[in-house]
Every structure is written in structure tokens, then in C-alpha cells.
Design an enzyme around this catalytic site. Structure first.
Site, PDB file in Angstrom:
ATOM      1  N   THR A  48      -0.047  -3.266   8.743  1.00 17.07           N
ATOM      2  CA  THR A  48       1.155  -3.360   9.583  1.00 17.07           C
ATOM      3  C   THR A  48       1.737  -1.974   9.837  1.00 17.07           C
ATOM      4  O   THR A  48       2.087  -1.636  10.972  1.00 17.07           O
ATOM      5  CB  THR A  48       2.193  -4.257   8.900  1.00 17.07           C
ATOM      6  N   TYR A 111      -0.372 -15.596  16.572  1.00 21.10           N
ATOM      7  CA  TYR A 111       0.321 -15.926  17.822  1.00 21.10           C
ATOM      8  C   TYR A 111       0.983 -17.296  17.737  1.00 21.10           C
ATOM      9  O   TYR A 111       2.195 -17.413  17.908  1.00 21.10           O
ATOM     10  CB  TYR A 111      -0.614 -15.856  19.030  1.00 21.10           C
ATOM     11  N   TYR A 141      -3.464 -11.588   3.552  1.00 17.89           N
ATOM     12  CA  TYR A 141      -2.283 -10.788   3.863  1.00 17.89           C
ATOM     13  C   TYR A 141      -1.127 -11.734   4.235  1.00 17.89           C
ATOM     14  O   TYR A 141      -1.065 -12.253   5.351  1.00 17.89           O
ATOM     15  CB  TYR A 141      -2.619  -9.839   5.001  1.00 17.89           C
ATOM     16  N   LYS A 171      -2.184  -9.609  -0.636  1.00 18.71           N
ATOM     17  CA  LYS A 171      -1.039  -8.719  -0.544  1.00 18.71           C
ATOM     18  C   LYS A 171       0.149  -9.600  -0.200  1.00 18.71           C
ATOM     19  O   LYS A 171       0.161 -10.237   0.859  1.00 18.71           O
ATOM     20  CB  LYS A 171      -1.232  -7.654   0.543  1.00 18.71           C
ATOM     21  N   ILE A 214       0.310  -2.568  -2.479  1.00 15.68           N
ATOM     22  CA  ILE A 214      -0.162  -1.993  -1.207  1.00 15.68           C
ATOM     23  C   ILE A 214       1.117  -1.738  -0.431  1.00 15.68           C
ATOM     24  O   ILE A 214       1.762  -2.681   0.027  1.00 15.68           O
ATOM     25  CB  ILE A 214      -1.073  -2.975  -0.451  1.00 15.68           C
TER      26      ILE A 214
END
Lengths: 310, 310
Positions: A48, A111, A141, A171, A214
Site C-alpha cells: 500500500t 473493487y 494482506y 499482515k 511489515i
């Protein structure tokens, strides 16, 4: 399926530098990755905070190739390879596995909102079956504040049942300690590596049996974060954590990605580092000046930062 | 910059058919587009209901080429070309403009949330300057329930000031009539074409000076929607609107995309039409049966539906 020990330590979603024309700067990217490796930070490129979703598939592949060509060891790499389109995720993941990357960090398709666990399971199953490589290690993630599509505890159970060894960890960027704690209790005993999504939760995560973190600020404050990881069982661990939180706190008062880039521009003396891609906007001069003043107050310093200049 | 009259009428975000292996079925896609054109529906291919973000850039380009090769007139096409990565949006938009498409429907970059109007302005400006073609006509795609990134009224003002003629209109899928109404009052007088994002708002939009609608259910119920567009000034317009709402209401009680595909599978006799791409999931048998029973009750019928079979 081979069970291997998963990754651990401090990883950084590596910032992606751009030139004035908006193109990724492979030169600065390689330099930044080397600087991070010198401080023992793992490279979660294309996260990100890397503006990864503002990059095309080809741009990500070219940047990964530039790192490998520069001799960055693939065992330190955990590229982000999730994408809304499953074939794109397969392409990126296959490239990473074939390059020998230690793992991949995979966003859910983000989306459509309110999708079912069954639909997300099919996405991850489609990715794993599509890549079809025993070396694949997937780190899920979970970042609902941004992706708005969570990875539930039940979905993790189901993926671990079906793909043990391949589904290697998570994460957790929910910012919700209760969620991280639940993963540590429920999934970590199965060899699932739980990474906090911010160093703010690093000490608690390690005390709970997690693998590390992370974290965005690994880009700019790697040394002290790695020191806490190394010395988390020492008597001064809480003190170290408090110092990390203070530095993080400064960055969080600004838009994080532009703020970290402004800090590197300042410390390296290379103003090109400020560039971000739309829809992000770089800090204006007043914001950048205020940021630097605040960082000086908490003793912020990036060692050997001149090596980051392009 | 040349000012031209914008598009108007009823458009459908064309469903993308997949085969059993998950690949787009160009054959069924062409058939469906021809069926829609026979009923005077414009082709907003690669929209939300097209699962466009589950397709790669190359898949979208191939499907567009298949349509053109099959003789579908580009003047009826308004492809969705927005993407999180600006270079992808430029690539897709350039293909559409060079093919002679009447316009493009552009999502904002939708990964980062809470971004500024300045950042979104830069994205659209970067797209327009990147494509650099006077034939470009952009329809902004405002769909906050899904994208979670709104296109504000102020942003539209700013884009219209800077790129008059090029910024041609909007699809408002906010579901918030107050917002559509504000666009009709504030932007329509500048030649900005306001499309409702659902036929539920079609009559109100036309009465307010809007251009028509771009609507999911245009895929399955095109005839009656087009009839209302043609006869919106007739005495029975409210009655027609009520009939449209009843059919729409049935589809809205199910996940829309799988439900529309199930309806086409039923009417065409081609079960392959049911396939969706992860993270979506097709209706199960019980859901599909219940849907069809409900549709029969409201007199639903797709004329010449057998022509849609692959």
C-alpha cells in the site's frame, strides 16, 4: 506439501520513487532497497505504501527485475502481488515465485464490496492453482481501512485447511489489536506467521507469538524498529516501543506516503523523492517544513541517507 | 476545443460472459452486444456490472477488438476505462478513442480512500493530457457505494472549467437523488450530460434535463427501459416507470451480476452464462429458481433470447 519455517522480522512496504515525469525511478528504488537491507529490513515491495496499485503490472515486473539485476537477494523479498483481476495476480505471483522470492503479500480483490468468504476463497484458490508452484508462500494482506474487503478469521481457517504450507501468514493492518490477537491464538499455532501491520503493535505481536511487523515507517525509521525486534525480551523493550510510537506519531499526523517521501527528500538532499502518483499529492512546503521540525524534536535521523539520492 | 452534443439514451454496462474455465467468451459478448443494439441500447462495456475490474487490460482490449471486428458501431460504445494505475487508464482510453468510441466512462482510482479533490483532479488531468486527443469525451463515473471514492460537485466544476467539451458528462450511481439533482442544476446547463446510474431514476432525470441512464438491468430488461426513454413526456410515463421499478426490484433482492447472468442463462437456455469471476459467486440452484419464479410473476421476458446462447 512441504512445510517450511515462515518468514519473520521487520519488513517495509518499500516506497516507490518517481521522477518528475511520473515514471518509476528504478535507480532510487534499488538504492532504497539496498539501504533497507543494510539495516536488516525485509522488502515488502509493492505494498500500500509503495503506491503499488498506482503501478501497472509491467511497471512492477520491471522494478522487480531491476532489484534482482542489482543483486538484491530474493530471499529478502515479499512482493505485493494481489490485484482486482485474478489473471494479473497470477502473472505477478508467478514472476515472484520464479525469481525465488521468499513469499508474496496478497491483497484480496478490492473493487466489489460486501463479497462473500466463498468468493474470496475462490480467488485465493484460483491464484494458488493458477500459479501451481510448490515454492509459493502466500501472506494474506488484511487491510480493511483501505481495501474495505476484510479477510475473516474463518476464511483463514478454510485456506489453511486446504492449502497448508502455501498459505504461510498474514499482515494485519486492521489497526484492531483484538483481531491480531485472535489470529495469534487461532492460527499461529498452525505455523501461520502473524505480522503486525504497524510497529505500534510490534512488541505485543512478538509477545503473543507473532513473526514481526511489515510497516510503512520501516522505510524511514528502520534501525530502531529492528532493534526492538532483536531485543524484545530485554528489560527496556517497552521503552523502545514508546520511542518508536513517538516517531510514528509524527508521520501519522500527515498523509503517510507523501510525508515519508518528504522525509527522505530532506535527509537525502534529493528533492525528486517528493513525487507521488495521482490520486496522492505531495506535501506542500509548509507541511514539509512542519514535518521536519517535528521529526527533529523526536531525534529523527536516517543514517547514511545521502546514499538514497538519485 | 470543439464543443459537440453529448450522448443520450439508455446504456447498459454490458455483462461479460465467461466460459467454464473462467476465460471471457468473446462469442457470447458479441451476441449480447448485438441483442442490445437491436433494442437501441448503448454499450457501456467494461462497467461495474461487466466485472471490468476483474479483467486485465489485455482482456478488455481483446473484447473491444472483437466487437469492432464483428461490426458493432463504435458510435454506440462508451467503454469503462478507469483504473487504479493511471498508465492503464491512458492505455485503455487511447484504444477506445482510436477505435472511434463515442465516449469513455471513467472511474476514479479507487484503492486509496479519503483522497483529495486535488489528487483526483490530477488523475483526470493526467488522463486527458496523456491521451492528448481532441476526440476524447469523458463521462465521469460517480459510484461511491462501490468505489468508495466520490467525485464531488466541486471537482466536476473544476474539470469543466479546465477541459470543456472533453469532460462530457457523468454516470451518477450514488443512489442519492439529491446528488443527481444538484448535477442537473449546476452542471447540465453547461452541456454536461447527466446519466442516472439506474432506471429507477430515469423519469426524474429526464424531467430534470438529464441525458438518460446507464443501468445494469438494461442487460436484461432493455425494451421497457428504452420505451420509457422514448415516451417520457407521455401521460403514462409514471406507470411505465413503476413497471420498470418492479422488475428492477426483483433483481435487487439478489446479488445483481449473478442474478442477471442467471436470468440470461434461463431465457437463452445456455447454462454457461451463469459463470462469474471471483470474488463473485454465481447463484445456487435454489436462488436461481426463486429468481426465475419472481421474474415470471412480474411478466419478465427477454425477446429473442435464444440468440444469446453461445
Amino acid at each position: 506439501m512441504t512445510q517450511t519455517t515462515g518468514l519473520s522480522g521487520v519488513f517495509s512496504p518499500v516506497l516507490t520513487p518517481f521522477d518528475a515525469a511520473g515514471r518509476p525511478s528504478a535507480e532510487r528504488f534499488v538504492k532504497h532497497c539496498r539501504w533497507l537491507r543494510n539495516q536488516d529490513v525485509g522488502l515488502a515491495v509493492f505494498g500500500t505504501n509503495s503506491e503499488a496499485n498506482s503501478l501497472t503490472v509491467a511497471e512492477k515486473q520491471q522494478l522487480l527485475e531491476a532489484l534482482l539485476a542489482a543483486g538484491v537477494e530474493p530471499s529478502a523479498l515479499m512482493p505485493g502481488t494481489g490485484a482486482c483481476a485474478l489473471p494479473d495476480a497470477i502473472t505477478l505471483t508467478r514472476s515472484a515465485v520464479q525469481a525465488g522470492c521468499a513469499g508474496v503479500l496478497v491483497l484480496p480483490p478490492f473493487y466489489y464490496k460486501g463479497v462473500s468468504d466463498e468468493g474470496l476463497f475462490r480467488y485465493f484458490a484460483g491464484l494458488i492453482e493458477g500459479v501451481a508452484d510448490e515454492r509459493l508462500r502466500i501472506y494474506l494482506y488484511h487491510i480493511p481501512p483501505v481495501a474495505q474487503v476484510p479477510i475473516s478469521l474463518d476464511l483463514i481457517d478454510r485456506l489453511l485447511d486446504r492449502y497448508p504450507g502455501i498459505v504461510a501468514g498474514v499482515k494485519d493492518s486492521s489497526g484492531d489489536w483484538n483481531n491480531t490477537s485472535a489470529m495469534l491464538e487461532r492460527h499461529a499455532p498452525r505455523g501461520f506467521q502473524v505480522f503486525a501491520g504497524s510497529e505500534v503493535f510490534l512488541l505485543r505481536t512478538l509477545r503473543g507469538g507473532g513473526a514481526g511487523c511489515i510497516t510503512a515507517t520501516g522505510n524511514v525509521n528502520p534501525g530502531p524498529i529492528v532493534e526492538l525486534f532483536r531485543h524484545w525480551q530485554d528489560a527496556d523493550a517497552d521503552q523502545r516501543q514508546a520511542a518508536l510510537d513517538a516517531t510514528r506519531g509524527v508521520f501519522q499526523r500527515y498523509p503517510m506516503i507523501p510525508a515519508m517521501k518528504a522525509a527522505i527528500a530532506w535527509q537525502s538532499g534529493d528533492a525528486e523523492w517528493r513525487h507521488v502518483r495521482a490520486p496522492l499529492v505531495e506535501l506542500d512546503k509548509a507541511q514539509a517544513d512542519a514535518l521536519c521540525a517535528e521529526l527533529e524534536k523526536v531525534g529523527f535521523n536516517m543514517p547514511d541517507a545521502k546514499s538514497l539520492a538519485g
